[in-house]
Design an enzyme around this catalytic site. Structure first.
Site, short mmCIF file in Angstrom:
data_model
loop_
_atom_site.label_atom_id
_atom_site.label_comp_id
_atom_site.label_asym_id
_atom_site.label_seq_id
_atom_site.Cartn_x
_atom_site.Cartn_y
_atom_site.Cartn_z
N LYS A 220 0.82 -1.21 0.00
CA LYS A 220 0.00 0.00 0.00
C LYS A 220 0.86 1.27 0.00
O LYS A 220 2.06 1.20 0.24
CB LYS A 220 -0.96 -0.02 1.20
CG LYS A 220 -1.91 -1.24 1.21
CD LYS A 220 -2.97 -1.18 0.12
CE LYS A 220 -3.53 -2.50 -0.32
NZ LYS A 220 -4.39 -3.22 0.59
C1 LIG Z 1 -5.39 -4.43 0.93
C2 LIG Z 1 -6.86 -4.28 0.98
C3 LIG Z 1 -7.59 -4.56 2.14
C4 LIG Z 1 -6.99 -5.28 3.31
O1 LIG Z 1 -5.98 -4.59 3.89
P1 LIG Z 1 -5.11 -5.35 5.02
O2 LIG Z 1 -4.40 -4.23 5.71
O3 LIG Z 1 -4.21 -6.28 4.31
O4 LIG Z 1 -6.06 -6.03 5.91
C5 LIG Z 1 -8.93 -4.26 2.18
N1 LIG Z 1 -9.55 -3.71 1.12
C6 LIG Z 1 -8.89 -3.45 -0.02
C7 LIG Z 1 -9.63 -2.82 -1.14
C8 LIG Z 1 -7.53 -3.74 -0.14
O5 LIG Z 1 -6.89 -3.52 -1.29
#
Ligand SMILES: *Cc1c(COP(=O)(O)O)cnc(C)c1O
Length: 423
Positions: A220
């Site tokens: 991210k």
């Molecule tokens: C990455 C992601 C998540 C989950 O995030 P985590 O921190 O890995 O739990 C949820 N929603 C979307 C759209 C994502 O891309």
């Protein structure tokens, strides 16, 4: 006799053969035996770890306090400021943050929650963890985000909440969603895993709804390995969330009884264990400080992609930004027009990887995952707009450490594959 540009002499028949061979040697995809655009593989995503991040982590390690402590508290304060939210709670993931929000709102058995099928499975999974039912509302074919008109059609007496997702960093239609939620007394939890930098109609994402969940997963825009943040403007919800995120132990209980001598913390709720650690916060703090700088680079790459790919008729490119909104530029995705290609998305993506370009798929529609098909009987055709996108979409590398050559390699590889695989 004809003469090829590079001086080989061929007869007419030979010339056809020669130029064909020449063309193939340049344009044959690597997956078909040709030469790849890149020798060294361009990874799909790479977190930016600079001296600041390393120093901050070392400082935390040497301090001896690794768990949830001063760095986590400071990260929460800084993130709340950045997101224009009154409160921010640092957690182990965005998934945990979303589930905790549902818990605080007492959404569970017998309740329904509406979300988009075009998201990561965790958005829907957490609703099931709570014992509630997930209902999908199809997306807008232009923005790829949940379409408020389909939310309206999906609401029943049991609906308690909506989870819009800001797909790839593009804010969902929050004005319409907020209005629907108000009219039907629904809670709104935003999945802002892609949208830390985003603004919607002059408001920062994180400041708008009952809750907003962010992700700091390794891929991210702000990455802490694993991590997430839950923002809200509701003090009581925030305080309850803080207790439930750490075993349900109440500091208040401690304060109440401590005057009478030592008493251990009391569980006031069967809480979760989803706190963030100071080691993670040490990665998050410097990344939050450089987020706007990184965002500028992502935007530049985005614009180069848009310029190049808008000329390719067989590809659907992301929509232009809505006025008075800021796209977080987390993912840049293209959609193949399947009727114009000899191969499907999966073959195209495999070919792109063979060219040396890392890519991803964001996302296979949730209702088409095995568990959802088998458990709820979902099938192809249930959410046609999400399917048209999700079955033909793929994402390209877009991150601040990419250089000019990386970007042009991506563009060249796409052009090469489009030329070869177009009908
Ligand atoms: C990455 C992601 C998540 C989950 O995030 P985590 O921190 O890995 O739990 C949820 N929603 C979307 C759209 C994502 O891309």
């Amino acid at each position: 006799m004809g003469t090829l540009e590079h001086g080989n002499k061929c007869s007419n028949a030979q010339m056809f053969k020669c130029s064909n061979a020449l063309m193939n040697s340049i344009n044959l995809p690597a997956i078909e035996g040709g030469k790849p655009v890149r020798k060294d593989f361009l990874v799909f995503g790479r977190p930016m770890i600079l001296k600041e991040e390393i120093d901050e982590v070392l400082e935390t390690l040497r301090s001896g306090w690794w768990g949830t402590g001063p760095k986590t508290k400071f990260f929460e304060k800084e993130f709340a400021k950045y997101a224009h939210a009154k409160y921010a709670l640092a957690l182990s993931s965005c998934t945990a943050a979303t589930e905790l929000a549902l818990d605080i709102l007492e959404i569970g058995t017998g309740d329904e929650v509406i979300t988009t099928p075009l998201t990561f499975v965790s958005t829907a999974n957490v609703v099931l963890h709570r014992g509630a039912t997930v209902k999908f509302a199809d997306v807008d074919p232009n923005t790829w985000n949940i379409d408020p008109k389909f939310i309206g059609k999906t609401i029943t007496k049991k609906t308690k909440a909506v989870i819009p997702v800001h797909l790839h960093g593009r804010p969902a239609d929050m004005d319409a969603i907020t209005k629907i939620a108000k009219d039907h007394k629904l809670y709104v939890i935003e999945d802002a895993a892609h949208a830390a930098e985003a603004w919607y109609h002059g408001k920062k994402i994180g400041s708008i709804s009952d809750f907003t969940a962010f992700s700091f997963y390794a891929t991210k825009n702000v990455a802490t390995g694993e991590g997430g943040m839950l923002t809200t403007n509701n003090k009581q919800w925030f305080e309850t969330a803080a207790i439930r995120a750490l075993h349900g132990l109440s500091a208040d209980a401690w304060n109440r009884y401590s005057a009478y001598g030592f008493k251990p913390y009391e569980a006031v709720y069967p809480g979760y264990k989803i706190n963030m650690t100071d080691i993670q916060a040490s990665l998050g703090l410097p990344q939050l400080r450089s987020i706007e700088k990184s965002s500028k680079v992502r935007t530049r790459i985005w614009q180069e992609y848009q310029k190049a790919f808008s000329k390719i008729e067989s590809l659907i490119i992301p929509a232009t930004d809505e006025a008075n909104t800021v796209h977080a530029r987390h993912l840049y995705a293209l959609v193949l027009k399947p009727e114009m290609f000899k191969v499907d998305r999966n073959r195209f993506v495999a070919a792109l990887q063979e060219e040396g370009i890392g890519c991803g798929v964001h996302f296979i529609p949730v209702h088409l995952h095995e568990y959802y098909r088998k458990t709820f009987g979902y099938k192809l055709g249930d959410f046609p707009e999400s399917e048209k996108i999700g079955l033909n979409i793929f994402s390209l590398p877009i991150y601040p450490t990419m250089n000019k050559n990386d970007v042009s390699d991506v563009i060249n590889a796409i052009q090469k594959l489009v030329d070869y695989y177009r009908k």
